[in-house]
Write an enzyme that holds these catalytic residues in place. Structure first.
Site, PDB file in Angstrom:
ATOM      1  N   ALA A  43      23.228  21.179 -19.336  1.00  0.00           N
ATOM      2  CA  ALA A  43      22.014  21.487 -20.097  1.00  0.00           C
ATOM      3  C   ALA A  43      20.836  21.547 -19.133  1.00  0.00           C
ATOM      4  O   ALA A  43      20.674  20.667 -18.282  1.00  0.00           O
ATOM      5  CB  ALA A  43      21.753  20.417 -21.151  1.00  0.00           C
ATOM      6  N   LYS A 205      13.037   0.647  -7.631  1.00  0.00           N
ATOM      7  CA  LYS A 205      14.341   0.384  -6.996  1.00  0.00           C
ATOM      8  C   LYS A 205      14.515  -1.110  -6.717  1.00  0.00           C
ATOM      9  O   LYS A 205      15.612  -1.652  -6.845  1.00  0.00           O
ATOM     10  CB  LYS A 205      14.456   1.214  -5.718  1.00  0.00           C
ATOM     11  CG  LYS A 205      14.499   2.723  -6.002  1.00  0.00           C
ATOM     12  CD  LYS A 205      14.250   3.547  -4.748  1.00  0.00           C
ATOM     13  CE  LYS A 205      14.320   5.047  -5.033  1.00  0.00           C
ATOM     14  NZ  LYS A 205      13.809   5.869  -3.927  1.00  0.00           N
TER      15      LYS A 205
HETATM   16  N1  HSE Z   1      11.062  10.231  -3.672  1.00  0.00           N
HETATM   17  C1  HSE Z   1      12.176   9.409  -3.336  1.00  0.00           C
HETATM   18  C2  HSE Z   1      12.036   9.016  -1.869  1.00  0.00           C
HETATM   19  C3  HSE Z   1      13.461  10.162  -3.584  1.00  0.00           C
HETATM   20  O1  HSE Z   1      11.145   9.530  -1.193  1.00  0.00           O
HETATM   21  O2  HSE Z   1      12.779   8.182  -1.402  1.00  0.00           O
HETATM   22  C4  HSE Z   1      14.665   9.310  -3.777  1.00  0.00           C
HETATM   23  O3  HSE Z   1      14.570   8.393  -4.792  1.00  0.00           O
END
Ligand code: HSE
Length: 436
Positions: A43, A205
């Site tokens: 999709a 993260k």
């Molecule tokens: N924008 C993120 C980075 C991409 O620069 O690490 C990966 O999560």
């Protein structure tokens, strides 16, 4: 075993990479998974682009709900990103009894607790290796490879864009803006680059890694987040002269009173391996009580590195499909009823060493005033350098490195130092980690 049918939501960079890897390595993947894994539906709002990538044998639709509601789809791969429609689609897929693979760090950091609770109720898996560190299998390592350990701390370079910017500023002496522009041109940055440069992506993260490392719920809102947008070339150079590199680190430490969760620019001794992680690369350093320090290094973004993690999750889910849900690896490493409510420490209670840069008037007694303030607050100086004044100026840069101290003490000292008439400008404070 009959082939596993996958429905892909969003065929951008990582989606395209996932397609390519699944196709190219299909035999190896089937030998590992014990069955074929086939992309059955895709999709994407841009149906023509999706068709061009997916080819004729895959059903292409503009309506993502067609996939999450389709009875033939076993696993939904969500690569749309963001916390809006992606959340609705994942919850719908779970409600329909489908397993989910996602790279969506923002969604998990903000709504992971709700998503995992829903998945547990429906006995489905939600796999998210691609959400942290791109192709680095850090989730697997923290959740399974290190499960004998009491994790003491995690320190990571997990935003490639900001690491690229810092590397360019140091190596080529380019400005922050020029480096950011180049990172965007190369496609590293998030749709909203504020997420990269202000540490938000790294904080997403970190919330995920800390949850798995320490057995706590996701707590994105409790992460102290400071980005790199205010860092100057001057501080990068001074740090280098003192034997340090500045990196945007995501740090989580277990302390007696609670857990530290913080993202900020950090001085690291240049001889440490993690200080030499350059450009868009990522690295995660983990301290376990049994194993000691281990480091995981690799590409933190990009089509095929991230697809490597997505496909590994597909293999994992395929292998576990027939397993009794009670015997699967828990989503957050610890059994859901065993998550602890250990408090997250406020930043004032965090312990760190510091780099302080002060702009001071070069006259007798100035240093005595400053060191008295530091001494009164129990802050011990490890090193100090006074730079030459610029031509025709009486103001000089004074750089101090402190021993470990409480953040609150440093904040109090900075207020007092900035109030001295002999001090111009704000004090620059950058945290420092030795990783001994
Ligand atoms: N924008 C993120 C980075 C991409 O620069 O690490 C990966 O999560």
């Amino acid at each position: 075993m009959k082939p596993i049918k996958v429905g892909l939501l969003g065929i951008g960079t990582v989606g395209g990479g996932t397609f390519a890897v699944l196709l190219r390595n299909q035999e190896e993947i089937a030998r590992r998974a014990g069955c074929a894994i086939t992309m059955a539906m895709v999709a994407d709002k841009d149906v023509d682009k999706a068709r061009a990538i997916a080819g004729d044998r895959v059903v292409v639709t503009a309506d993502a709900y067609e996939i999450v509601n389709h009875p033939d789809i076993d696993i939904v791969v969500e690569l749309i990103g963001g916390t809006g429609i992606a959340k609705e689609l994942i919850l719908k897929a779970i409600a329909n009894g489908k397993h989910v693979v996602t790279a969506n760090k923002a969604l998990l950091a903000n709504h992971g607790n709700e998503i995992f609770a829903a998945a547990q109720k429906k006995d489905v898996m939600v796999a998210f290796e691609a959400a942290v560190g791109g192709g680095i299998p850090i989730i697997k390592a923290l959740r399974e490879g290190l499960s004998a350990n009491r994790i003491e701390w995690i320190a990571a370079i997990i935003n490639g864009t900001s690491n690229y910017i810092l590397t360019e500023m140091r190596d080529k002496g380019v400005s922050f803006d020029a480096a950011l522009e180049e990172a965007q041109r190369l496609g590293y940055a998030e749709a909203d680059p504020t997420f990269d440069i202000e540490g938000i992506d790294a904080a997403h993260k970190l919330s995920i890694m800390a949850a798995i490392g320490f057995g706590i719920p996701m707590q994105f809102s409790a992460v102290y987040t400071e980005g790199i947008s205010k860092l100057t070339r001057e501080d990068i150079r001074y740090a280098e002269e003192l034997g340090y590199r500045i990196k945007l680190l995501a740090i989580s430490k277990r302390k007696a009173q609670g857990i530290e969760l913080r993202v900020h620019p950090t001085l690291i001794p240049e001889r440490r391996l993690i200080a030499n992680v350059e450009g868009v690369m990522n690295a995660v350093l983990v301290m376990g009580d049994a194993v000691g320090q281990t480091m995981y290094y690799g590409a933190g973004a990009g089509a095929e590195p991230t697809a490597s993690a997505v496909v590994a999750d597909l293999v994992d889910v395929a292998r576990m499909l027939t397993a009794d849900p009670e015997h699967r690896v828990p989503h957050l490493a610890f059994q859901p009823d065993q998550l602890s409510n250990t408090p997250i420490l406020p930043m004032g209670q965090v312990e760190s060493a510091y780099y302080l840069r002060l702009r001071v008037f070069d006259k007798p007694g100035v240093l005595a005033d400053i060191t008295r303030i530091l001494a009164d607050l129990g802050i011990s100086i490890e090193a100090m350098v006074q730079k030459e004044p610029r031509e025709g100026e009486d103001w000089v840069n004074l750089i101090m490195l402190t021993h470990l101290t409480l953040e609150q003490h440093v904040s109090d000292a900075i207020v007092k130092i900035e109030a001295l008439p002999v001090v111009a400008d704000k004090v620059t404070r950058i945290r420092l980690e030795e990783f001994n």
